[in-house]
Design an enzyme around this catalytic site. Structure first.
Site, short mmCIF file in Angstrom:
data_model
loop_
_atom_site.label_atom_id
_atom_site.label_comp_id
_atom_site.label_asym_id
_atom_site.label_seq_id
_atom_site.Cartn_x
_atom_site.Cartn_y
_atom_site.Cartn_z
NE ARG A 132 -5.76 -5.68 -9.84
CZ ARG A 132 -4.85 -4.74 -10.02
NH1 ARG A 132 -3.87 -4.89 -10.89
NH2 ARG A 132 -4.88 -3.64 -9.29
CG ASP A 133 -1.90 -4.59 -7.70
OD1 ASP A 133 -1.15 -4.87 -8.64
OD2 ASP A 133 -1.95 -3.46 -7.17
CG HIS B 164 -3.55 0.82 -5.26
ND1 HIS B 164 -4.28 -0.34 -5.35
CD2 HIS B 164 -2.37 0.55 -5.88
CE1 HIS B 164 -3.58 -1.27 -6.01
NE2 HIS B 164 -2.41 -0.75 -6.34
CG HIS C 167 2.39 -1.07 -5.44
ND1 HIS C 167 2.47 -2.40 -5.79
CD2 HIS C 167 1.22 -0.62 -5.97
CE1 HIS C 167 1.41 -2.74 -6.50
NE2 HIS C 167 0.63 -1.68 -6.62
CB CYS D 110 2.71 -3.19 -11.85
SG CYS D 110 1.90 -2.69 -13.38
CG ASN E 257 -0.83 -4.15 -3.76
OD1 ASN E 257 -0.69 -5.18 -4.40
ND2 ASN E 257 -1.41 -3.08 -4.26
ZN ZN Z 1 -1.15 -1.67 -7.76
#
Ligand code: ZN
Length: 307
Positions: A11-12, A203, A205, A236, A245
């Site tokens: 996803r990310d 979370h 990055h 993002c 990430n």
């Molecule tokens: Zn993120």
């Protein structure tokens, strides 16, 4: 000690990749990650496909993904509509994002932070009723590309209000990779103090190369789940200059060598990161993919069982 790695690459990681991967390739990626031992995976997001074209096949990914006992598929949602799609698609869990920065929330989700909190308050009980585990992430908790510094009191206030709806877990996200370990300790420490029973997830990055240091800081103050993306891919679409990430295999190497259990195979993850480079047609940012594991028998040297 055991740390749960939550894989967010599908996803990310993929959402801001220029190359739109075929659904079958995304499913193959997820299957490889599951085979490596990952048990919680953010597999897609249920957002507007016009805004995030890579996620337009969210339903197809879920439909084509074989079920594995003990594996939880997480769908990211930003509103009630996204939740309804995730429920219909058969996600095991939903992750709702509420952004600490009002400006970012408006740009990313099209509504103010208060409206997102209100949506979460509807989604959490609806998810539980449907047998879906609801978690919530407070995004831009450590800084915003538009507003700059974010008041930690605001982050904690939002987290406490979200906690009222009984998430299975609360995450704080450094969406644009600006956090440093002292800030991580401070913010997670405050949250831990206010919500001693609540499972916490981090979370990060790695935009400014502080990602792994932040992982260590988070673990030191009681965080037991870490988001990471294989190869460190990502960014993002709505955060200028954000990069990927923390790379799952790099985090895993760190944890392995610190004697922390995860149940994930580093060799399989490195293989998957290399495979992913072929699929996206470029090198990934992770370091282990270049340097390899050490020593060569990896997990065995730490006295751990290879998954
Ligand atoms: Zn993120």
């Amino acid at each position: 000690m055991k740390i749960e790695l939550v894989e967010v690459g599908p996803r990310d990681g993929l959402q801001s990749e220029g190359v739109i991967l075929p659904t079958a390739t995304k499913i193959a990626l997820i299957e490889r990650l599951i085979a490596a031992g990952l048990r919680r995976l953010e597999v897609t997001s249920f957002v507007n496909p016009k805004r995030v074209p890579q996620m337009a096949d969210a339903e197809a990914v879920l439909a084509g993904l074989p079920r594995h006992p003990g594996v939880s598929t997480i769908g990211l949602v930003l509103n009630r509509k996204g939740f309804e799609r995730a429920r219909a698609a058969g996600c095991d869990a939903v992750g709702m994002a509420v952004t600490a920065s009002e400006t970012f929330n408006r740009r990313n989700q099209g509504v103010g932070t208060e409206e997102s909190i209100a949506a979460w308050r509807e989604i959490a009980p609806a998810a539980r009723e449907a047998g879906i585990a609801p978690n919530v992430t407070i995004s831009t908790a450590f800084g915003c590309p538009f507003e700059g510094e974010i008041d930690p009191n605001r982050v904690i206030d939002i987290a406490l209000r979200c906690a009222d709806s009984e998430p299975v877990e609360i995450a704080l996200a450094d969406t644009i990779g600006v956090a440093v370990p002292t800030q991580v300790e401070d913010l997670f420490g405050r949250l831990r103090e206010r919500l001693p029973q609540m499972p916490l997830r981090a979370h990060f990055h790695n935009t400014r190369n502080t990602g792994l240091a932040n992982v260590c800081a988070a673990i030191a103050v009681g965080v037991r789940a870490i988001d990471a993306s294989v190869g460190g891919i990502g960014g993002c679409p709505f955060a200028p200059a954000a990069t990927g990430n923390v790379p799952t295999e790099d985090v895993l190497y760190l944890l392995n060598r610190m004697g922390i259990e995860t149940g994930v195979s580093i060799d399989r993850l490195i293989d998957t990161a290399r495979w992913l480079e072929q699929q996206i047609g470029k090198a990934v940012p992770g370091m282990l993919v270049k340097a390899g594991n050490f020593p060569r028998d990896g997990l065995a040297a730490c006295g751990q069982v290879q998954a």
